[in-house]
Design a protein around this motif. Structure first.
Motif: not given
Length: 506
Positions: A291-292, A294-299, A330, A334, A337
Motif C-alpha cells: 500500500g505504501a 502504491c501511494h508513493a507511486r501515485d504521488a 505530499h 509519501a 511513509t
C-alpha cells in the motif's frame, strides 16, 4: 521507435525506461502546439507591462525589482547563478531521468518555455549529452541547483561527460553531436531550473527499484516458508477475509500461487500450530508495504501529469498564474511513509533469517553449517543482517520538518524532497542486500531438506537463486554471493518468476 511525449506527460515507468534503456523521445504534435501557445501567451502578457515573477521582475528576494524582458544571454545568467551544487555526481541514468521529467512536464503546456529549448532537452536525451549534476543543493522547493547544472549546458557552459569519460562544456558537446544550442526566450532560464524535476526523476527510478526489490522479497519469503516448512493457514482466503486490510489478500494470494503443486499445500503436512510472527504475519505486513509503495507511486504520477511551474501559464484562461505548486510535500510524506514501511519489512526479514539459522526452530544444522565439525556456516552473516536492519531503521527516519530559511527568509519552508529521495534510494540498496541474504539462506534450507516437494513457483525461485549462488558445502566467503544476488535482483536476472511477481504486484 521514439517515445512520443504528449500533453498528458509520462508515467514513472516511462521515465525509468528512458533513463535505463536509452529509449529515444520526441515531442508529440499536441504537446508542441501547447508549448508554443504557452510561450506566446507569456510573451503577450510580458509585453503589456504585467509584473510577472522572474520574467519582468527579479527572482527570490529580488522579486520587488522591476526588470525589462530578458532573452538570449541575459537568460543564461539565471542557471549560471544557481549552479551551486556539491556532493556526488548523478549517474547517467539519474541525469537522464531528471531531463525526461522536466521535458514531460513542459509538454503539458504550462511552463512558458520556448519550443527550441524544449527541443534541446530532446536532443540531450537522444544524443546522450550527459551534464554533470552534483546531488546536494536542493531543499525541495524547486530543485534550483541540480536543474541549473543541466540548464547551464544549454547555455554552452556547464560540464558534460563525453563517451570516453573525459569532460567538456555544453557548446562543444552540442557541436560534436551536430547540434546547435537554442536561443533562450523570456522565461527559459527560469523554466529550466524552477522545477522539482531532479527529485522526481530520482523518485521515478526509486519506485521502479523498490517494486523490483519488493517482488524479490515476496519470492524470498516464499522460499523461507518452504525451508522453514511454515504453516500456510494464515494465508487462506477465509483468514484474510476476516480483516481485509489493504493488499493483504493480494500478498496472500501471490504466495499461495507460488506454493501450488508443492508439499506445503497438503493439509496433512506436518507443521507447527503457530509459527513466529515474522512468518505468520507476512501478508499483513507485506500488504501494508505494498500500500505504501502504491501511494508513493501515485504521488509521483500525479506530479508527472501536472505543472510545478511558478508562474504557470494557462492558455485556456489567458492567465499567467503565480502559485505554490512547486511544493511537493505530499510526495515527501509519501516517501517518508514508504521508508518507515521498508524499515518494518527489514526488521521482519532479519528475524526470519535468524530463525532459519536456528537448529531449535528448524531442525536443520545450526547456522546451516556444512558439517558439525566446527564449521561456521552462515553464523557470521547474522552480523551483516543485524547491521543492515539497524542501518535501515536509522535511514527510515524522516527528514527534518524545518530547514534554514533562505532568500532573505522569504523562502521559509522546505519539503526537503531531494535529500529525502537520495536517502530513500540508499535505503533501497541496503534492502536489496538483505533480501539477497534471505534468498541465499532460504535456498540453503531448502537444499538441506530431504524429500520435500516444492511448489512450482518456489521451485523456479530456487532455480533462479542457484543460477547465481551454489550451495554452501564448505565454509567460504559469502559476500560475493550476496553481491551476486543483489545485482541479479536489480538487473531482473533471477528468472521469469521474479518478473511475473513484479508485474503482479506493480
Amino acid at each position: 521507435m521514439a517515445l512520443n511525449i504528449d500533453v498528458q506527460g509520462l508515467s514513472p515507468r516511462k521515465i525509468s525506461q528512458i533513463a535505463h534503456d536509452f529509449t529515444p523521445v520526441d515531442i508529440a504534435p499536441d504537446a508542441a502546439a501547447a508549448i508554443a501557445a504557452s510561450y506566446m501567451c507569456l510573451q503577450e502578457h510580458g509585453a503589456k507591462g504585467q509584473a510577472i515573477y522572474g520574467v519582468s521582475t527579479g527572482l527570490g528576494a529580488a522579486v520587488d525589482t522591476a526588470m525589462k524582458l530578458r532573452t538570449g544571454s541575459a537568460q543564461h545568467l539565471i542557471p549560471r547563478a544557481r549552479a551551486v551544487g556539491v556532493g556526488r555526481i548523478a549517474t547517467e541514468c539519474e541525469t537522464r531521468a531528471m531531463i525526461a521529467v522536466r521535458l514531460s512536464r513542459v509538454c503539458g503546456g504550462h511552463s512558458g518555455m520556448s519550443y527550441p529549448v524544449a527541443a534541446a532537452l530532446v536532443d540531450m536525451l537522444n544524443h546522450s549529452i550527459v551534464p554533470q549534476v552534483p546531488m546536494l543543493g536542493s531543499v525541495g522547493e524547486a530543485d534550483l541547483a541540480p536543474m541549473a547544472h543541466i540548464a547551464e549546458v544549454l547555455t554552452g557552459g556547464g560540464t558534460v561527460m563525453r563517451p570516453d569519460g573525459s569532460l567538456t562544456d555544453g557548446r562543444t558537446a552540442f557541436a560534436a553531436a551536430g547540434l546547435e544550442l537554442p536561443d533562450f526566450g523570456v522565461k527559459d532560464g527560469l523554466s529550466l531550473v524552477s522545477s522539482n524535476s531532479a527529485a522526481l526523476g530520482l523518485a521515478a527510478l526509486a519506485i521502479g527499484d523498490v517494486q523490483r526489490v519488493f517482488a524479490a522479497q515476496v519470492a524470498a519469503v516464499a522460499l523461507s516458508y518452504e525451508g522453514f516448512r511454515a504453516s500456510i493457514a494464515p494465508l487462506a482466503p477465509a483468514a484474510t477475509a476476516l480483516r481485509p486490510a489493504p493488499y493483504q489478500g493480494v500478498i496472500a494470494g501471490a504466495l499461495l500461487s507460488l506454493f501450488d503443486g508443492g508439499g506445503l499445500m497438503d493439509p496433512k503436512a506436518p507443521r507447527r500450530l503457530q509459527d513466529p510472527l515474522s512468518l505468520r504475519c507476512v501478508s499483513s505486513v507485506f500488504g501494508a508495504v505494498q500500500g505504501a509503495i502504491c501511494h508513493a507511486r501515485d504521488a509521483v504520477a500525479l506530479e508527472l501529469a501536472s505543472s510545478d511551474d511558478n508562474p504557470a501559464v494557462d492558455t485556456t484562461l489567458d492567465l499567467v498564474l503565480p502559485n505554490g505548486n512547486f511544493d511537493p510535500t505530499h510526495v515527501a510524506l509519501a516517501f517518508d511513509t514508504l521508508a518507515l514501511a521498508l524499515a518494518r519489512l527489514a526488521a521482519m526479514t532479519g528475524e526470519r533469517i535468524m530463525k532459519m539459522m536456528s537448529a531449535e526452530m528448524t531442525g536443520l544444522p545450526r547456522f546451516m553449517a556444512p558439517d558439525s565439525g566446527g564449521s561456521n556456516g552462515f553464523a557470521t552473516v547474522q552480523k551483516t543482517v543485524s547491521a543492515l536492519v539497524a542501518t535501515l531503521g536509522q535511514q527510515a527516519m524522516p527528514m527534518p520538518f524545518a530547514a534554514l530559511p533562505v532568500a532573505d527568509r522569504v523562502e521559509d519552508y522546505a519539503s526537503l524532497l531531494m535529500p529525502g529521495i537520495e536517502k530513500f534510494s540508499t535505503m533501497v540498496e541496503n534492502l536489496r542486500y538483505l533480501v539477497g541474504i534471505e534468498l541465499m539462506v532460504a535456498a540453503q534450507a531448502v537444499d538441506l531438506r530431504q524429500g520435500i516437494t516444492l511448489g512450482q513457483g518456489t521451485a523456479a525461485i530456487q532455480q533462479g537463486v542457484r543460477a547465481h549462488v551454489t550451495p554452501l558445502t564448505q565454509d567460504r566467503a559469502t559476500s560475493p554471493d550476496i553481491y551476486a544476488l543483489a545485482a541479479a535482483i536489480q538487473q531482473q536476472g533471477l528468472g521469469p518468476i521474479f518478473k511475473d511477481l513484479e508485474e503482479q504486484l506493480a
